[in-house]
Design a protein around this motif. Structure first.
Motif, mmCIF file in Angstrom:
data_model
loop_
_atom_site.group_PDB
_atom_site.id
_atom_site.type_symbol
_atom_site.label_atom_id
_atom_site.label_comp_id
_atom_site.label_asym_id
_atom_site.label_seq_id
_atom_site.Cartn_x
_atom_site.Cartn_y
_atom_site.Cartn_z
ATOM 1 N N ILE A 73 -79.980 28.318 21.783
ATOM 2 C CA ILE A 73 -80.110 28.155 20.328
ATOM 3 C C ILE A 73 -80.214 26.661 19.984
ATOM 4 C CG2 ILE A 73 -78.902 28.464 18.108
ATOM 5 C CD1 ILE A 73 -77.763 31.115 19.287
ATOM 6 N N LYS A 74 -79.374 25.866 20.649
ATOM 7 C CA LYS A 74 -79.399 24.420 20.405
ATOM 8 C C LYS A 74 -80.765 23.828 20.773
ATOM 9 C CE LYS A 74 -76.580 21.194 22.476
ATOM 10 N NZ LYS A 74 -75.244 20.760 22.984
ATOM 11 N N ASN A 75 -81.281 24.252 21.949
ATOM 12 C CA ASN A 75 -82.609 23.772 22.351
ATOM 13 C C ASN A 75 -83.684 24.251 21.380
ATOM 14 O OD1 ASN A 75 -81.489 22.525 24.580
ATOM 15 N ND2 ASN A 75 -81.999 24.184 26.006
ATOM 16 N N GLY A 76 -83.522 25.498 20.919
ATOM 17 C CA GLY A 76 -84.485 26.048 19.957
ATOM 18 C C GLY A 76 -84.508 25.228 18.673
ATOM 19 N N MET B 124 -88.091 40.765 26.382
ATOM 20 C CA MET B 124 -86.702 40.347 26.569
ATOM 21 C C MET B 124 -86.527 38.969 25.953
ATOM 22 S SD MET B 124 -84.656 42.260 28.162
ATOM 23 C CE MET B 124 -84.842 43.905 28.824
ATOM 24 N N ASN B 125 -85.305 38.678 25.568
ATOM 25 C CA ASN B 125 -85.034 37.373 24.991
ATOM 26 C C ASN B 125 -83.544 37.132 25.175
ATOM 27 O OD1 ASN B 125 -84.920 35.075 23.443
ATOM 28 N ND2 ASN B 125 -86.036 35.946 21.697
ATOM 29 N N LEU C 166 -87.849 30.040 25.612
ATOM 30 C CA LEU C 166 -88.323 28.661 25.417
ATOM 31 C C LEU C 166 -89.004 28.140 26.683
ATOM 32 C CD1 LEU C 166 -85.272 27.017 23.562
ATOM 33 C CD2 LEU C 166 -87.420 27.830 22.555
ATOM 34 N N LYS C 167 -88.399 28.473 27.848
ATOM 35 C CA LYS C 167 -88.956 27.972 29.118
ATOM 36 C C LYS C 167 -89.836 29.008 29.809
ATOM 37 C CE LYS C 167 -85.087 26.975 31.262
ATOM 38 N NZ LYS C 167 -84.309 26.579 32.432
ATOM 39 N N ILE D 205 -88.443 31.842 17.399
ATOM 40 C CA ILE D 205 -88.773 32.757 18.496
ATOM 41 C C ILE D 205 -87.520 33.291 19.206
ATOM 42 C CG2 ILE D 205 -91.052 31.688 18.889
ATOM 43 C CD1 ILE D 205 -89.996 30.589 21.527
ATOM 44 N N LEU D 206 -86.356 32.758 18.846
ATOM 45 C CA LEU D 206 -85.133 33.206 19.525
ATOM 46 C C LEU D 206 -84.363 34.253 18.745
ATOM 47 C CD1 LEU D 206 -83.729 29.797 20.831
ATOM 48 C CD2 LEU D 206 -85.245 31.412 21.998
#
Ligand code: ATP
Length: 345
Positions: free
Chosen positions: A331-334, A274-275, A200-201, A342-343
């Motif tokens: 996950i919460k931010n996603g 990577m994730n 995300l970042k 994307i996660l």
């Protein structure tokens, strides 16, 4: 919404589940009968799916239960080992956190070496042939032996005689010999660096570090050298636990650089890259060079050293942040940024 964070009851499940609860998710654990005790006693799971064998997590009825709970499964080392990589890739139809295609790259030594060396990260030199051995080497065998039967040798003759004695004791088979992996013995201190790549970042974080506590090598070290020779014990490198550790501060630029480089290379080699969590297991030499001998492309066992945060996660978050909680935070931010797709894979 109403997502459940689920994992297999082993390895790093405690902080994966605890962290998920801290972030407000419902949690579920898939557990082999008799192995549910830690999750009950530490009270980290809302739902229990009890199976006969860990590998049953890939059974259709278990997968269905997980889907019914709207689960996102967080993979870890035992999950991959028990479920089987082929199943995870082709037969496990439950959303998983991270890039499931990257798991093969940690499991196969040649792929792992490609990813690490193409990132410009120093690895122990690899010997193609035992007759080339010209300095101390470490000999490893394939499969999840967890450092059992690894040995050190410094000449082709020593290699042959140790192999012979292992064959006699039936610790290895003739087939294993061809698969023996021989690499330069790196004399240094062990640092397993736990990174989190936030897709995300687009940023690599260092969340913690550990060093391994291995039987029997760490026990043998407590015997004075002259007695060591007399008792004639063979060393093994079986991980039994982990110590939290910090690096001298001047090494941190190198630690960030290798993490960043690995993420860059993974974007090219294993799309989308990577994730989430990954770990570089290293030895730091007296030249202050970080040499990486192994990689985990998911949460590594050593993250158990910082269930309530590490010095590094404190610097970043200022609140108790385990690797498990970091995953759930992502996950919460996603979800709130509407980027959950994307996660997970
Ligand atoms: P697996 O491949 O199943 O993950 P493992 O993690 O137990 O096995 P390694 O991590 O490869 O095995 O090695 C086990 C231990 O052996 C390490 O923690 C470290 O102490 C030691 N070791 C590994 N490679 C080297 C090396 N090149 N030089 C010196 N020591 C090493």
């Amino acid at each position: 919404d109403n997502i459940t964070i689920a994992t297999l009851g082993s390895h790093t499940a405690l902080h994966i589940l605890k962290g998920a609860k801290k972030e407000g998710f419902r949690t579920a654990v898939v557990c082999e009968k008799g192995r549910e005790v830690p999750y009950q006693r530490f009270n980290v799971a809302d739902e229990y799916i009890i199976v006969d064998k860990f590998k049953d997590i890939v059974n259709e009825d278990v997968q269905q239960k997980l889907r019914d709970m709207n689960s996102i499964v967080v993979p870890h080392g035992s999950f991959v080992a028990y479920a089987g990589l082929d199943n995870v890739e082709d037969k496990f139809y439950v959303p998983m956190f991270g890039n499931r295609d990257v798991l093969r790259w940690e499991a196969e030594r040649d792929l792992e070496r490609k990813l690490i060396t193409e990132s410009g990260i120093r690895m122990p030199f690899k010997y193609e042939n035992p007759s080339d051995i010209d300095r101390a080497v470490m000999v490893k065998f394939p499969g999840a032996r967890g450092g059992r039967g690894y040995f050190v040798a410094s000449s082709p003759e020593e290699f042959d005689s140790k192999i012979d004695s292992m064959l006699k004791r039936k610790w290895i088979s003739e087939e294993d010999i061809a698969k023996a992996h021989i690499e330069e013995y790196v004399s240094g201190c062990n640092y397993c660096i736990h990174y989190f790549y936030s897709a995300l970042k687009d940023e690599v974080e260092i969340l913690g570090m550990d060093s391994r506590y291995e039987s029997n090598i760490d026990g043998i070290c407590r015997i004075p050298a002259k007695d060591q020779l007399e008792v004639g014990l063979d060393p093994s490198y079986v991980v039994t636990g982990n110590h939290p550790v910090v690096m001298r501060e001047s090494l941190l630029p190198q630690a960030f650089e290798i993490g960043d480089n690995l993420v860059k290379t993974a974007k090219k080699l294993v799309k989308p890259g990577m994730n989430g969590p990954f770990c570089l297991q290293s030895l730091c030499t007296d030249n202050l060079e970080i040499v990486v001998f192994e990689m985990s492309a998911r949460t590594d066992g050593g993250t158990n050293t910082f269930m309530d945060g590490s010095p590094y996660s404190y610097l970043l978050f200022g609140e108790p942040m385990s690797m498990g909680r970091r995953i759930s935070r992502e996950i919460k931010n996603g979800i709130s940024e509407d980027k959950l797709d994307i996660l997970i894979t």
